[in-house]
Design a protein around this motif. Structure first.
Motif, short mmCIF file in Angstrom:
data_model
loop_
_atom_site.label_atom_id
_atom_site.label_comp_id
_atom_site.label_asym_id
_atom_site.label_seq_id
_atom_site.Cartn_x
_atom_site.Cartn_y
_atom_site.Cartn_z
N LEU A 1 -8.42 -5.13 16.34
CA LEU A 1 -7.13 -4.56 16.53
C LEU A 1 -7.47 -2.77 16.83
N LEU A 2 -8.56 -2.78 15.88
CA LEU A 2 -8.08 -1.28 15.70
C LEU A 2 -9.63 -0.92 16.65
N GLU A 3 -10.82 -1.65 17.05
CA GLU A 3 -11.05 -0.99 17.46
C GLU A 3 -11.04 -1.64 18.94
N GLN A 4 -10.05 -2.26 19.13
CA GLN A 4 -8.98 -1.99 20.42
C GLN A 4 -8.32 -0.84 20.83
N GLY A 5 -8.02 -0.27 19.68
CA GLY A 5 -7.27 1.16 20.03
C GLY A 5 -6.42 1.46 18.57
N HIS A 6 -6.04 0.20 18.61
CA HIS A 6 -4.98 0.03 17.89
C HIS A 6 -4.81 1.11 16.82
N ARG A 7 -3.58 1.48 16.57
CA ARG A 7 -3.90 2.45 14.66
C ARG A 7 -3.58 1.55 13.32
N GLY A 8 -3.95 2.20 12.58
CA GLY A 8 -3.33 1.06 11.11
C GLY A 8 -2.48 0.84 11.12
N GLU A 9 -1.69 2.30 11.17
CA GLU A 9 0.04 1.95 10.79
C GLU A 9 0.56 1.87 11.33
N THR A 10 0.26 1.49 13.28
CA THR A 10 0.65 0.21 14.07
C THR A 10 0.86 -0.96 13.67
N LEU A 11 -0.06 -1.60 12.52
CA LEU A 11 -0.78 -2.97 11.94
C LEU A 11 0.16 -3.42 11.12
N ARG A 12 0.06 -2.20 9.87
CA ARG A 12 0.75 -1.86 9.11
C ARG A 12 2.78 -2.04 9.40
N LEU A 13 2.79 -1.62 10.11
CA LEU A 13 4.40 -1.59 10.83
C LEU A 13 4.32 -2.86 11.12
N ALA B 1 -2.34 -8.40 0.92
CA ALA B 1 -2.57 -7.23 1.21
C ALA B 1 -1.02 -5.80 1.61
N VAL B 2 -1.21 -5.67 1.97
CA VAL B 2 0.44 -5.03 2.88
C VAL B 2 1.29 -5.02 2.11
N VAL B 3 1.62 -5.98 1.75
CA VAL B 3 2.81 -6.97 1.19
C VAL B 3 3.01 -5.98 0.05
N PHE B 4 2.34 -6.45 -1.02
CA PHE B 4 2.29 -5.90 -2.92
C PHE B 4 1.80 -5.09 -2.32
N PHE C 1 -16.42 -4.68 3.64
CA PHE C 1 -15.13 -4.57 4.93
C PHE C 1 -13.45 -4.69 4.74
N TYR C 2 -13.84 -5.89 3.54
CA TYR C 2 -12.52 -5.90 3.21
C TYR C 2 -11.53 -4.22 2.93
N ILE C 3 -12.28 -3.29 2.29
CA ILE C 3 -11.69 -2.12 1.33
C ILE C 3 -11.68 -1.43 2.55
N GLU C 4 -12.41 -1.42 3.53
CA GLU C 4 -12.08 -0.38 4.72
C GLU C 4 -11.03 -1.30 5.21
N ASP C 5 -10.83 -2.30 6.49
CA ASP C 5 -10.30 -2.72 6.56
C ASP C 5 -8.82 -2.30 6.47
N MET C 6 -8.12 -3.01 4.67
CA MET C 6 -6.79 -3.00 4.10
C MET C 6 -6.78 -1.08 4.48
N GLY C 7 -7.85 -0.28 3.77
CA GLY C 7 -7.96 0.94 3.95
C GLY C 7 -6.86 1.48 4.90
N ALA C 8 -7.69 0.93 6.78
CA ALA C 8 -7.03 1.56 7.69
C ALA C 8 -5.50 1.11 8.06
N LEU C 9 -5.49 0.04 7.36
CA LEU C 9 -3.70 -0.26 7.25
C LEU C 9 -2.66 0.45 5.96
N GLY C 10 -3.63 1.24 5.53
CA GLY C 10 -2.78 1.89 4.57
C GLY C 10 -2.79 1.43 2.91
N VAL C 11 -3.62 0.32 3.11
CA VAL C 11 -3.13 -0.32 1.66
C VAL C 11 -3.84 0.10 0.44
N GLN C 12 -3.26 0.79 -0.49
CA GLN C 12 -4.12 1.85 -1.23
C GLN C 12 -5.51 0.79 -2.56
#
Ligand SMILES: [Zn+2]
Length: 457
Positions: free
Chosen positions: A282-294, A44-47, A97-108
């Motif tokens: 991971l988001l629940e643990q306080g990590h930011r979506g952008e951190t996971l994306r990077l 999702a992030v790569v494409f 959930f998928y849309i929310e999780d991917m959205g948090a990772l900055g996936v349009q």
């Protein structure tokens, strides 16, 4: 010039779209029966990043990106049965959930998200065509694709016949003419979701979904077909066979792009091994979506990525640096060195190295945006985050208390400007919260005619 590694040709090739004003890309999407894990998030992030690059190179409206939702599949039915609910309860829940999780990772969101259950007519039509052409046959309520009828079968995976049969773990069934033949349609028993068809009430096999949806939404031959490396065989091999046979030999895709696995140090991350980590956790643990994306972009997309705490910590510290470098500048023009790295088969590790070395804040911001990064403001990143209440349309600023009281706490001037912002928006509750939060740190604010000043208590 943009180059992509094409799995079909086994080489990096210049990417030349058939029509640069209408570039078509299809990526196999999720089967919605459980929460996505980090391995699922990688394609999702790569494409999404590839889509951003294509739009940068060819124009904002140049690309049609489709990613399907598989909402009919045996695992979904098993889940529904286990919970005692309709399959649609499962698929709607996990798609959301998928849309929310991917959205948090900055996936349009992709331009198109076709759902298998809404495209049954197209699948039936394609299966009928394959039967008519002698590439498929009906047997005991099933319709099977006849692998020996397609002399080019195996062109993507380059496996020989024995390896393919072993790799596909195909069921040996009495109704199959050849052990390699695969299911296009299967019968649905009493109480199982199904649709009427010329072969009785039943449901489609997984592979035909993608072929039919690509044909219906994008055309017979698309520019880029993407997905995880595990889909090369049998899924993509089967998609190719179905589409090419149904379309008089027209190839399904001009470039085949596959991302590598995410592993947990030593083994592949997979639901069946029970060693999955989800973005939600991971988001629940306080990590930011952008951190996971990077973190997901820190390895080249074709390489395996080991998901470790260090990778995540490194991504966070890189983002801290980038946010400091960018400040709250408006984005300028992306750096040519960063773009050049991405043009070379989406070389994100090199792009990130170049991004970190940049000095011009406006260029940092614009170049990061190509990677889907630095989408927050400086203060949002360091102090907390704004969330939008969909009902009231109001933004709420939430402090990250740990950050606020720790050594990395935001500077007082930033806090004052945030409080002013809140007051201007007549959000006095928020303004008071900021004042109180500073009070906890021993800082007193004093509002005067020339603005707000502060002193130590
Ligand atoms: Zn597919």
């Amino acid at each position: 010039m943009m180059r992509l590694y094409d799995t079909m040709m086994r080489e990096k090739r210049e990417f030349v779209p058939a029509d640069p004003t209408r570039i078509t890309m299809y990526v196999c999407g999720p089967t919605v029966y459980g929460r996505a894990h980090i391995g699922n998030a990688r394609p999702a992030v790569v494409f999404d990043t590839l889509a951003r690059l294509i739009r940068h190179e060819f124009g904002a409206k140049s690309l049609i990106y489709a990613r399907n939702i598989t909402d009919v599949e045996d695992k979904i039915l098993a889940s529904a049965e286990k919970e005692g609910v309709e399959p649609s309860v499962i698929t709607e829940r996990y798609e959301r959930f998928y849309i929310e999780d991917m959205g948090a990772l900055g996936v349009q969101p992709p331009d198109l998200a076709p759902h298998a259950t809404q495209e049954i007519a197209e699948m039936v039509a394609m299966i009928e065509r394959l039967i008519e052409l002698g590439n498929a046959y009906e047997a005991e309520g099933h319709v099977l694709f006849s692998v020996p009828s397609d002399p080019d079968y195996g062109s993507l995976s380059k496996r020989d016949r024995e390896a393919m049969i072993a790799g596909a773990r195909v069921e040996v069934a009495p109704y199959k003419r050849d052990p390699a033949d695969f299911v296009l349609w299967k019968p649905s028993g009493e109480g199982v979701v199904g649709w009427d068809s010329p072969w009785g009430r039943g449901r489609p096999g997984w592979h035909i979904e993608c072929s039919a949806m690509i044909r219906a939404h994008l055309g017979e031959t698309i520019d880029i077909h993407g997905g995880g490396i595990d889909l090369i065989f049998p899924h993509h091999e089967n998609e190719i066979a179905q589409s090419r046979c149904a379309h008089d030999g027209a190839p399904l895709a001009r470039y085949w792009v596959h991302n590598g696995f995410v592993d947990m140090g030593s083994e592949k991350m997979s639901k069946s091994l029970g060693n999955i980590v989800t973005p939600a956790e991971l988001l629940e643990q306080g990590h930011r979506g952008e951190t996971l994306r990077l973190a997901l972009l820190s390895a080249h997309y074709r390489q395996p990525l080991s998901w470790t705490d260090e990778v995540v910590a490194q991504a966070k510290s890189t983002l801290d640096k980038l946010y400091r470098a960018a400040g709250d500048t408006e984005p300028g023009v992306p750096d040519e060195g960063v773009v050049e790295a991405l043009r070379d088969d989406l070389n994100t590790p090199l792009a990130l190295t170049r991004l970190i070395a940049l000095e011009d804040a406006a260029s940092v911001k614009a170049s990061a945006a190509l990677l889907g990064l630095l989408s927050s403001s400086h203060s949002e990143w360091f102090q907390g985050h704004y969330s939008l209440d969909a009902d009231t349309g109001r933004y709420t600023f939430t402090f990250n208390k740990a950050v606020l009281t720790g050594p990395d706490g935001p500077d007082v001037e930033t806090m004052i400007s945030l409080r002013n912002e809140a007051k201007r928006a007549r959000n006095f509750e928020e303004a008071d919260r900021i004042r109180d939060a500073l009070r906890v740190r021993g800082i007193v604010l004093e509002d005067g005619p020339s603005g707000t000043t502060w002193r130590k208590e």
